[in-house]
Motif scaffolding. Structure first.
Motif, PDB file in Angstrom:
ATOM      1  N   LEU A   8      -2.106  -8.833  -1.250  1.00  0.00           N
ATOM      2  CA  LEU A   8      -1.056  -8.844  -1.724  1.00  0.00           C
ATOM      3  C   LEU A   8      -0.373  -9.701  -2.211  1.00  0.00           C
ATOM      4  O   LEU A   8       0.260 -10.605  -1.646  1.00  0.00           O
ATOM      5  CB  LEU A   8      -0.346  -8.050  -0.617  1.00  0.00           C
ATOM      6  CG  LEU A   8       0.768  -7.291  -0.915  1.00  0.00           C
ATOM      7  CD1 LEU A   8       0.996  -5.549  -2.275  1.00  0.00           C
ATOM      8  CD2 LEU A   8       1.917  -6.301   0.322  1.00  0.00           C
ATOM      9  N   ARG A  21       3.620  -2.781   3.600  1.00  0.00           N
ATOM     10  CA  ARG A  21       2.736  -2.385   3.144  1.00  0.00           C
ATOM     11  C   ARG A  21       1.869  -2.662   4.299  1.00  0.00           C
ATOM     12  O   ARG A  21       0.389  -2.166   4.592  1.00  0.00           O
ATOM     13  CB  ARG A  21       2.332  -3.309   2.184  1.00  0.00           C
ATOM     14  CG  ARG A  21       2.664  -2.315   0.600  1.00  0.00           C
ATOM     15  CD  ARG A  21       3.006  -2.842  -0.940  1.00  0.00           C
ATOM     16  NE  ARG A  21       2.967  -2.224  -1.594  1.00  0.00           N
ATOM     17  CZ  ARG A  21       4.522  -1.665  -1.797  1.00  0.00           C
ATOM     18  NH1 ARG A  21       5.423  -1.219  -1.044  1.00  0.00           N
ATOM     19  NH2 ARG A  21       4.471  -0.776  -3.372  1.00  0.00           N
ATOM     20  N   ALA A 266      -0.683  -1.298  -4.205  1.00  0.00           N
ATOM     21  CA  ALA A 266      -1.095  -1.026  -2.840  1.00  0.00           C
ATOM     22  C   ALA A 266       0.061  -0.302  -2.474  1.00  0.00           C
ATOM     23  O   ALA A 266       0.681  -0.352  -1.502  1.00  0.00           O
ATOM     24  CB  ALA A 266      -0.892  -2.171  -2.015  1.00  0.00           C
TER      25      ALA A 266
END
Length: 290
Positions: A8, A21, A266
Motif C-alpha cells: 500500500l 485499509r 486497495a
C-alpha cells in the motif's frame, strides 16, 4: 504455507484511509502490510506522500495481528545507528510484528532534489552493504563483539527483507537477507534470479486488476492496464479463480510471500472479497493441484 501482504503506497491517501485499509486487510486474512519510502511520490512530485517509518508505527498501533514493513526503506535516508534503533523500537512496541525492508534507493531524482544520498548506484549498494553490517552490530549480532551495541537489545527477531535484482544486490541478499523480494516490473525474471538468492526466502511484489464478483472483466482490465500497464508481467488481471491459478504458479517457483498491489488502490471491498475468495481457499486449491 504462503504469506499474503498488502502493498500500500501511502500516496494520495489520508492517514485515516491507510488505517481503514490496514484494518480491513487484517480482518480479511492478510498477514502483513508494506509501505514505500520516498521523499516525494515517484513520478508524481505534486502528490502527497507520508513518511515511511511514521506511517508504519501508526498502523502498528492501530492493528493487532498484521506484520508491518516496507518495500523498501531507502538506506540513504537514515543513518544506520538511527535505523537500527527505530527498528528495535517499532519491533518491541508492536510485539515483534516489524520486518525491516531495506534497499539502496530506486528514485535518484529525489536524491538530487533533496540533496541526499549518492547518484552512483554502485556506490549506493556498497554503502548499503556496510550499513547492513553495522545494523547487525548495533543489534548485537556482529559476532566479534568489538563494535558498539545499542540498548535495549531487540527482544524479537527482525526479519531482514532486501529488494533488488542486480548482481551486487543479490550478493547482499545471500550474505544478509532473511527474505529477498522481486519487484513487480521484474517478475518475468523470477526463474533466472531466484537461484541467486541463496538461503533467503523469496517474495514477489505483484500488481493485480481484481475482477470482483459482479464487475465487468473488460473494464477492470482496461482501467488496470491504463494505470499500470508499464509493469508488463508485473500486472495480472483476473477473477478469483484466475488469480488463484496464477499465484499457485508462483508458489511452485518457491515464492513464499506475495505483496499484493491492487490496481484500484486497495478499495476496502476488494480487500474483503480477495480475502474471502483468494486467500482463504488458496491453500486447499494448491493442495488439489499437487
Amino acid at each position: 504455507m504462503v504469506e499474503w501482504y498488502l502493498f500500500l503506497p501511502q500516496v494520495r491517501l489520508s492517514a485515516a484511509d491507510i488505517t481503514a485499509r490496514a484494518r480491513v486487510a487484517e480482518a480479511s486474512g492478510f498477514d502483513g502490510i508494506a509501505f514505500i519510502d520516498h521523499l516525494e511520490a515517484p513520478g508524481l512530485p505534486g502528490e502527497s506522500i507520508w513518511e515511511a517509518m511514521t506511517v508504519a508505527s501508526w498502523v502498528a498501533a492501530k492493528t493487532e495481528r498484521l506484520r508491518i514493513g516496507h518495500l523498501v526503506l531507502c538506506d540513504a535516508f537514515r543513518h544506520p545507528a538511527v535505523l537500527a534503533k527505530q527498528a528495535v523500537t517499532l519491533s518491541d512496541a508492536s510485539e515483534g510484528r516489524f520486518d525491516l525492508g531495506l534497499g539502496s534507493g530506486s528514485w535518484p531524482a529525489e536524491f538530487t532534489r533533496f540533496d541526499v544520498g549518492q547518484l552512483d548506484p554502485v556506490a549506493r549498494v556498497t554503502q548499503l552493504g556496510r550499513h547492513l553490517s553495522l545494523i547487525k552490530q548495533y543489534w548485537g549480532d556482529g559476532g566479534d563483539g568489538d563494535g558498539a551495541v545499542q540498548l535495549p537489545k531487540r527482544a524479537h527477531p527482525i526479519p531482514l527483507v532486501l529488494g533488488g535484482s542486480g548482481p551486487r544486490m543479490m550478493e547482499l541478499v545471500r550474505n544478509h537477507a532473511d527474505w529477498w523480494n522481486l519487484q513487480a516490473n521484474h517478475i518475468d525474471r523470477l526463474p533466472k534470479l531466484a537461484p541467486n538468492a541463496g538461503d533467503a526466502r523469496v517474495s514477489v511484489q505483484q500488481m493485480i486488476g481484481f475482477v470482483r464478483s459482479g464487475s465487468d472483466p473488460q473494464t477492470v482490465r482496461e482501467v488496470s492496464t491504463r494505470r499500470f500497464g508499464n509493469l508488463g508481467a508485473g500486472l495480472i488481471c483476473g477473477d478469483a479463480d484466475e488469480l488463484i491459478g496464477y499465484f499457485a504458479g508462483l508458489a511452485a517457483q518457491r515464492v513464499e510471500r506475495f505483496y499484493v498491489w491492487f490496481a484500484d488502490f486497495a478499495a476496502p471491498e476488494s480487500l474483503h472479497e480477495f480475502g474471502e475468495s483468494v486467500i482463504k481457499p488458496f491453500s486447499g486449491a494448491v493442495a488439489g493441484l499437487r
